[in-house]
Scaffold this active site. Structure first.
Site, PDB file in Angstrom:
ATOM      1  N   ASN A 175       0.946  -1.177  -0.101  1.00  0.00           N
ATOM      2  CA  ASN A 175      -0.101  -0.068  -0.053  1.00  0.00           C
ATOM      3  C   ASN A 175       0.745   1.389   0.064  1.00  0.00           C
ATOM      4  O   ASN A 175       1.268   1.692   0.981  1.00  0.00           O
ATOM      5  CB  ASN A 175      -1.037   0.079   1.129  1.00  0.00           C
ATOM      6  CG  ASN A 175      -1.968  -1.118   0.980  1.00  0.00           C
ATOM      7  OD1 ASN A 175      -2.834  -0.901   0.360  1.00  0.00           O
ATOM      8  ND2 ASN A 175      -1.742  -2.284   2.000  1.00  0.00           N
ATOM      9  N   GLU A 176       1.005   1.681  -1.103  1.00  0.00           N
ATOM     10  CA  GLU A 176       1.970   2.747  -1.266  1.00  0.00           C
ATOM     11  C   GLU A 176       1.349   4.332  -1.060  1.00  0.00           C
ATOM     12  O   GLU A 176       0.235   4.269  -0.940  1.00  0.00           O
ATOM     13  CB  GLU A 176       2.502   2.997  -2.913  1.00  0.00           C
ATOM     14  CG  GLU A 176       3.383   1.732  -3.324  1.00  0.00           C
ATOM     15  CD  GLU A 176       4.635   1.424  -2.717  1.00  0.00           C
ATOM     16  OE1 GLU A 176       5.200   2.284  -1.894  1.00  0.00           O
ATOM     17  OE2 GLU A 176       5.520   0.697  -3.560  1.00  0.00           O
ATOM     18  N   PRO A 177       2.419   5.301  -0.807  1.00  0.00           N
ATOM     19  CA  PRO A 177       1.600   6.573  -0.646  1.00  0.00           C
ATOM     20  C   PRO A 177       0.609   6.781  -1.731  1.00  0.00           C
ATOM     21  O   PRO A 177       0.580   6.589  -2.729  1.00  0.00           O
ATOM     22  CB  PRO A 177       2.845   7.380  -0.681  1.00  0.00           C
ATOM     23  CG  PRO A 177       4.008   6.581  -0.369  1.00  0.00           C
ATOM     24  CD  PRO A 177       3.726   5.322  -0.806  1.00  0.00           C
ATOM     25  N   THR A 194      10.448   1.913  -3.594  1.00  0.00           N
ATOM     26  CA  THR A 194      10.105   0.488  -2.975  1.00  0.00           C
ATOM     27  C   THR A 194      10.826  -0.349  -4.192  1.00  0.00           C
ATOM     28  O   THR A 194      11.356  -1.381  -3.636  1.00  0.00           O
ATOM     29  CB  THR A 194       8.595   0.185  -3.043  1.00  0.00           C
ATOM     30  OG1 THR A 194       7.908   1.166  -2.127  1.00  0.00           O
ATOM     31  CG2 THR A 194       8.413  -0.971  -2.857  1.00  0.00           C
TER      32      THR A 194
END
Length: 642
Positions: A175-177, A194
């Site tokens: 769950n990236e920014p 990442t």
């Protein structure tokens, strides 16, 4: 009603370093351990207790699991509990957080492979109870697949326990920014940072997939219990943002602040930037003002105010939470004491200055010529981290030995190895040389190296090491290649430290009987080799400490390529002239296989010589800003008192 942090602290069974105290800064319950291995074992036992309690109630235990280096020790302990203490996983259902897309199961970089290699192949969990996102799903099927994964979790009653790590972007799972707090299982495009962090595992960022399937924030937050693991100083900044910052989609892990049963389990490195550790005087004014804490506070105050030590005033101390310190002595005497403390760390004689008063120097004057061992985890850490000091020690007549603890073979690219293999074949045609050439040309990116290729890559690193220290004037007979067995797996994942590793370290220390030992104290190494090498050194020193020669042996720790000691921690600072900086650079350049596109850079894209020079300059600049002499560069050390 939401559980308070104080209640969680009372309920938690972990035995951290100190007791958790709720402060106005912290919004997530956390416990800090001095040893990540101890912390991991306690987390594993919490999971085991949950499994057993569910078995007694004749219920399934639904676990959410993660990958990466953080949970490895947890999985090792769960396997041990199964094999040695009869823990059964027959009632366990698991759901993994994520998987790269596209990704075949059999690929060594797949999370399916990771989980089976590190856990599932060693326990009695039914195969049908293992759920890992499928990295081979294509096209329109992906959306339906993600929905079905979500439904399956709900069908099993949700997650009883979710184990998490955290990325430098603050991502949990993938769950990236920008991820929404209500997000479910879905496909996501990976953040560049990442992918950079995953680069070493994939032998370069170009091989890292750009997409992944991940459980969503809402899925994670629905777990009844969440434990997040974070080890090392390289996680310290993101942990501070997550624990003390505002909830924001730019740091997805901050959504965990709203979970009622979440604990962050940290080691001292990962927790080092939290306010209660970094600046405890802002939390509690009734501190025990030790000399170490005082130095830390004064350096911090100088940085905050932009003043030198001798320029600080009573108002500076009072305005910044340090009135309790002034109650012990006035600022004038305090400033002079702290200035002298730092001044006395500076020396151009790292082996001690002969025939000089050493009462105010970091190293003793006698014996004038010392026997010195410099332990280098990889074949270039010696010159990268303390090349200037190494140069000084040799120049000043000490008997210096450099011991390379590992071969560093996996850090040599196939392209570099092929170049040497083809040169070898032209100079001396042989079947072995041709086999190596053919193997490398046919090798897939995800394949392991053959023993022949690993030997060639190790020989490349050895040749470069000789070239570097010869340039500084070290004789070949003082160069030692230990090839510690824990490293020689031919893959990123290494073995645990063994008796064989420790014995090799013991033997060389006993053989040389040094007056000084230098070792890498860098625990933020992204692939962990530095930490294992340091553990090996400490274990060997501990075994030998009763020997008479160890009574006159001092141990100095240097930092590797990723971080420097805080100024207040430094106990010996060795200044370098512009000429010595250039000599250090030339020694680093001898390690040609580690230049231009090095495989294990960590989170910094600069070449090693560039970071070394800039770090050494920054250390000197910090000293100068505190009111001390202005040098071109400095290398820093902390003494280990065994």
């Amino acid at each position: 009603m939401k559980t308070t942090l104080e209640q969680k602290a009372k309920d938690i069974s972990y035995k951290p370093v100190g007791q958790f105290e709720e402060t106005r800064f912290e919004k997530i319950h956390n416990v800090i351990f001095s040893d990540s291995n101890v912390a991991s074992i306690q987390v594993a036992h919490e999971i085991a207790d949950l499994i057993r309690s569910k078995q007694e109630a004749d219920e399934q235990c639904v676990l959410g699991l993660s990958t990466g280096s953080s949970p490895l020790r947890v999985y090792e302990e769960l396997v041990r509990l199964h094999k040695e203490e009869g823990l059964t996983f027959s009632n366990v259902v698991t759901f993994n957080l994520d998987e790269y897309l596209p990704m075949e199961r059999e690929n060594r970089q797949s999370y399916w492979f990771f989980m089976h290699e590190n856990l599932f192949n060693h326990i009695d969990i039914p195969k049908e109870n293992i759920n890992i996102p499928d990295g081979t799903v294509e096209g329109d099927e992906v959306i339906e697949y993600c929905l079905s994964y979500e439904k399956k979790i709900k069908k099993h009653g949700g997650l009883d326990f979710q184990l998490l790590g955290i990325g430098r972007t603050g991502h949990i799972g993938f769950n990236e920014p920008g991820s929404h707090y209500n997000s479910g299982t879905r496909v996501i495009t990976l953040d560049h940072i990442t992918r950079v962090d995953a680069g070493p595992t994939f032998f370069g960022i170009d091989n890292v997939p750009r997409k992944a399937i991940t459980m969503g924030i809402a899925t994670v937050r629905s777990a009844k219990r969440i434990v997040l693991l974070a080890w090392g100083q390289n996680k310290a900044n993101i942990i501070k943002k997550t624990v003390e910052g505002d909830i924001s989609s730019t740091v997805p892990a901050t959504y965990l602040q709203e979970h009622e049963n979440c604990t962050f389990v940290l080691d001292t490195g990962a927790g080092s930037e939290l306010t209660r550790n970094k600046t405890p005087w802002l939390v509690d004014e009734s501190l025990d003002w030790t000399e170490e804490l005082t130095a830390k506070a004064v350096v911090w105050l100088c940085t905050l105010t932009g003043k030198s030590i001798l320029s600080l005033t009573d108002k500076d101390y009072n305005d910044n939470g340090m009135s309790g310190l002034l109650a012990l002595q006035d600022s004038y005497d305090l400033n002079i004491r702290m200035f002298n403390r730092l001044q006395h760390t500076i020396t151009g004689w790292p082996g001690g200055k002969p025939n000089a008063d050493d009462t105010k120097r970091p190293e003793r004057a006698e014996p004038a010529q010392k026997r010195v061992i410099i332990f280098s985890p990889h074949p270039d850490d010696d010159v990268i981290s303390m090349g200037g000091t190494l140069d000084r020690l040799i120049e000043q007549g000490h008997e210096v030995h450099v011991a390379y603890q590992t071969s560093g073979n996996i850090a040599v690219s196939d392209k570099e190895a092929l170049k040497f293999a083809e040169i070898s074949k032209r100079i001396y045609p042989s079947d072995e040389a041709q086999e190596i050439v053919d193997y490398i040309k046919a090798k897939k990116e995800s394949s392991y190296d053959s023993k022949q290729v690993l030997r060639l890559k190790g020989d490349i690193r050895r040749g470069e090491s000789y070239a570097a220290v010869r340039y500084l004037g070290l004789p070949d007979e003082n160069v030692h290649f230990l090839d510690l067995p824990f490293y020689e797996t031919g893959r990123i994942k290494k073995n645990n430290l063994s008796e064989a590793d420790i014995k090799i370290m013991v033997d060389i220390i006993e053989k040389i009987q040094p007056h000084q030992i230098y070792a890498a104290g860098d625990l933020a190494d992204p692939h962990g080799t530095h930490k294992v090498c340091l553990d090996a050194a400490f274990a060997a020193i501990d075994r030998l400490k009763s020997k008479p020669f160890m009574d006159d042996c001092w141990v100095w720790l240097y930092r590797g390529a990723w971080h420097e000691w805080d100024t207040n921690e430094i106990e010996m600072a060795v200044p370098m002239s512009p000429g010595q900086v250039l000599r250090k650079r030339n020694a680093i350049f001898a390690h040609q296989s580690q230049k231009d596109g090095v495989m294990f850079q960590g989170d910094d894209s600069r070449e090693f010589w560039m970071r070394a020079e800039e770090r050494n300059k920054e250390t000197a600049d910090r000293y100068n800003a505190l009111g001390l002499a202005d040098y071109a560069a400095m290398e820093a050390f902390v003494r280990y008192n065994f």
